[in-house]
Enzyme design. Structure first.
Site, PDB file in Angstrom:
ATOM      1  N   SER A 178     -11.314  10.676   2.062  1.00 57.13           N
ATOM      2  CA  SER A 178     -11.401   9.601   3.054  1.00 57.13           C
ATOM      3  C   SER A 178     -12.098  10.013   4.340  1.00 57.13           C
ATOM      4  O   SER A 178     -12.686   9.180   5.012  1.00 57.13           O
ATOM      5  CB  SER A 178     -10.009   9.051   3.355  1.00 57.13           C
ATOM      6  OG  SER A 178      -9.123  10.077   3.728  1.00 57.13           O
ATOM      7  N   HIS A 206     -11.013   4.466  -1.562  1.00 54.34           N
ATOM      8  CA  HIS A 206     -12.367   4.213  -1.043  1.00 54.34           C
ATOM      9  C   HIS A 206     -13.399   3.974  -2.135  1.00 54.34           C
ATOM     10  O   HIS A 206     -14.570   3.776  -1.839  1.00 54.34           O
ATOM     11  CB  HIS A 206     -12.803   5.370  -0.145  1.00 54.34           C
ATOM     12  CG  HIS A 206     -11.883   5.563   1.012  1.00 54.34           C
ATOM     13  ND1 HIS A 206     -12.006   4.841   2.182  1.00 54.34           N
ATOM     14  CD2 HIS A 206     -10.779   6.336   1.150  1.00 54.34           C
ATOM     15  CE1 HIS A 206     -11.018   5.194   2.998  1.00 54.34           C
ATOM     16  NE2 HIS A 206     -10.265   6.090   2.401  1.00 54.34           N
ATOM     17  N   LYS A 248      -8.885  -2.376   1.668  1.00 56.84           N
ATOM     18  CA  LYS A 248     -10.185  -1.819   2.061  1.00 56.84           C
ATOM     19  C   LYS A 248     -11.285  -2.705   1.479  1.00 56.84           C
ATOM     20  O   LYS A 248     -11.450  -3.832   1.940  1.00 56.84           O
ATOM     21  CB  LYS A 248     -10.240  -0.348   1.673  1.00 56.84           C
ATOM     22  CG  LYS A 248      -9.275   0.436   2.584  1.00 56.84           C
ATOM     23  CD  LYS A 248      -9.068   1.874   2.259  1.00 56.84           C
ATOM     24  CE  LYS A 248      -8.139   2.475   3.324  1.00 56.84           C
ATOM     25  NZ  LYS A 248      -7.437   3.662   2.898  1.00 56.84           N
TER      26      LYS A 248
HETATM   27  C1  LIG Z   1      -6.053   4.122   3.291  1.00 56.35           C
HETATM   28  C2  LIG Z   1      -5.619   5.111   2.285  1.00 56.35           C
HETATM   29  C3  LIG Z   1      -4.332   5.068   1.736  1.00 56.35           C
HETATM   30  C4  LIG Z   1      -3.276   4.146   2.266  1.00 56.35           C
HETATM   31  O1  LIG Z   1      -3.505   2.839   1.878  1.00 56.35           O
HETATM   32  P1  LIG Z   1      -2.887   1.656   2.761  1.00 56.35           P
HETATM   33  O2  LIG Z   1      -2.953   0.476   1.884  1.00 56.35           O
HETATM   34  O3  LIG Z   1      -3.731   1.554   3.976  1.00 56.35           O
HETATM   35  O4  LIG Z   1      -1.472   2.057   3.087  1.00 56.35           O
HETATM   36  C5  LIG Z   1      -4.031   5.939   0.712  1.00 56.35           C
HETATM   37  N1  LIG Z   1      -4.929   6.841   0.282  1.00 56.35           N
HETATM   38  C6  LIG Z   1      -6.159   6.938   0.807  1.00 56.35           C
HETATM   39  C7  LIG Z   1      -7.108   7.951   0.280  1.00 56.35           C
HETATM   40  C8  LIG Z   1      -6.538   6.085   1.837  1.00 56.35           C
HETATM   41  O5  LIG Z   1      -7.735   6.195   2.392  1.00 56.35           O
END
Ligand SMILES: *Cc1c(COP(=O)(O)O)cnc(C)c1O
Length: 395
Positions: A178, A206, A248
């Site tokens: 990330s 992502h 996302k």
């Molecule tokens: C954003 C993210 C999460 C958490 O997801 P949310 O739905 O925002 O709680 C978990 N793992 C990774 C790699 C992320 O980038």
């Protein structure tokens, strides 16, 4: 009252350039936003396909609220599991190429629940050192033995797996890291898991919606076409427990785990972050069904995003700061020093461009960076503007 201790801790953080503060967003998420009264060209959201404020998702959410009301009213195991949740799970399983799927209210909760339900005392969890914080927290919560391997270092992981004693083994990794934007070598990870009889949990926060054919995610990315009769390919291995988030690229909220039916049944029974929490509003699942439709049809959005990534990388060559090796929408510009990274981010802010500085402990010491996130909502002009501003600041 121990308040002075708290203030001292915060002051120490501030002196190190590490104090966090929030900006108040005063517009819908998109390429152009208003925050704290100022207009900005934004490169700081994970809204990779620009769906977060898509009119079709807004309409679906409204229609969902009309039909289903607002709150789910109870946890999934009591009376909160509604038809839209169930329909979405069926479609997500199919899209991810797995027999079954389970919705969670967020990615953080999905990771906590999956790791804690599948492993416990006497088991071992193997984790990439650059994994997301939610995976790190999940393995601590599981009470399994924790072994961390150097980033994407298969030799190191093989050594750790070979040392493991009895018990279950679970390897966990981000698919797209990330804060770095690079990819985990999933086929090699799977081969090691097969050799050592371990499960592989892939966090595709992502990649889902962005990578792979029709945005089906990292398990469908860069897949060499298989000769006839060679089965379904590595991504279909029953050892893989696939997790992706829905806040996302999918533009809404929540997350899911897709895996073999027996794994999903285990999560329904044992994942505490699933069992002991109220189901997400069913209208969100109605919006997500529409989002999944737009993702499937989103080849044009993904092609535009790829073009923006190439433009940015070409345009930023020759800067004093190094663009890290990434061909995903996450494009980190390595600055190093915390305060320099904050100053560069502030320089862009003064030019009406919002790119966050990412500092330790989110990233290792000495690797503070600007995390540029591109989105299909950006125009080529938006990206050219960022390139020009960074060249200007380098002078
Ligand atoms: C954003 C993210 C999460 C958490 O997801 P949310 O739905 O925002 O709680 C978990 N793992 C990774 C790699 C992320 O980038």
């Amino acid at each position: 009252m121990p308040f002075t201790v708290l203030s001292q801790e915060l002051e120490t953080r501030a002196a190190q350039g590490l104090l966090r503060r929030r900006n108040v967003l005063e517009s819908a998420q998109g390429a152009h936003v208003t925050a704290d009264g100022q207009p900005y060209l934004s490169f700081c959201s994970n809204n990779y396909l620009g769906l977060a404020s898509h009119p079709q998702l807004v309409a679906a959410l409204q229609q969902g609220a009309q039909q289903w009301g607002v709150g789910a009213g109870a946890s999934h195991l009591v009376s909160g599991h509604c038809a839209p949740h169930h329909q979405l799970e069926t479609q997500l399983a199919d899209f991810a190429g797995k027999p079954a799927a389970l919705l969670f209210s967020s990615g953080y909760l999905a990771n906590l629940g999956a790791v804690q339900a599948l492993t416990g005392r006497g088991d071992a969890v193997f984790a990439d050192k650059l994994n997301h914080a939610s995976l790190n927290d999940a393995m601590l919560l599981s009470r399994a033995e924790v072994r961390r391997y150097r980033h994407n270092d298969m030799t190191h992981l093989a050594q750790l797996l070979a040392q493991a004693r009895s018990g279950r083994k679970l390897v966990i990794t981000d698919a797209v890291f990330s804060m770095d934007g690079d990819l985990a070598p999933l086929p090699q990870l799977l081969a090691l898991c097969e050799q050592h009889d371990a499960w592989l949990l892939v966090d595709d926060a992502h990649g889902f919606g962005v990578l792979g054919e029709h945005g089906r995610g990292a398990l469908f990315h860069n897949k060499a076409p298989l000769p006839p009769g060679e089965g379904l390919g590595w991504g279909h291995s029953p050892r893989i427990i696939y997790m992706a988030t829905l806040g996302k690229a999918a533009g809404v909220a929540g997350a899911f785990v897709a895996a073999e039916q027996v794994v999903i049944d285990t999560l329904i029974n044992h994942a505490r972050s699933y069992v002991y929490t109220t189901a997400s509003p069913p209208a969100l699942s109605v919006a997500l069904l529409q989002s999944l439709h737009l993702i499937r049809q989103g080849d044009g959005l993904r092609a535009h995003l790829r073009d923006l990534i190439e433009r940015l990388r070409a345009g930023l060559a020759g800067l004093p700061w190094k663009l890290m090796p990434s061909d995903t929408a996450v494009q980190p510009l390595l600055v190093g020093d915390n305060k320099d990274a904050v100053a560069l981010s502030a320089g862009l802010r003064a030019r009406g461009i919002w790119v966050p500085a990412i500092r330790p402990p989110t990233v290792p010491q000495g690797t503070a960076r600007l995390r540029i996130s591109l989105s299909a909502a950006h125009s080529t002009d938006d990206v050219e503007q960022l390139i020009a501003a960074l060249h200007d600041l380098a002078r």
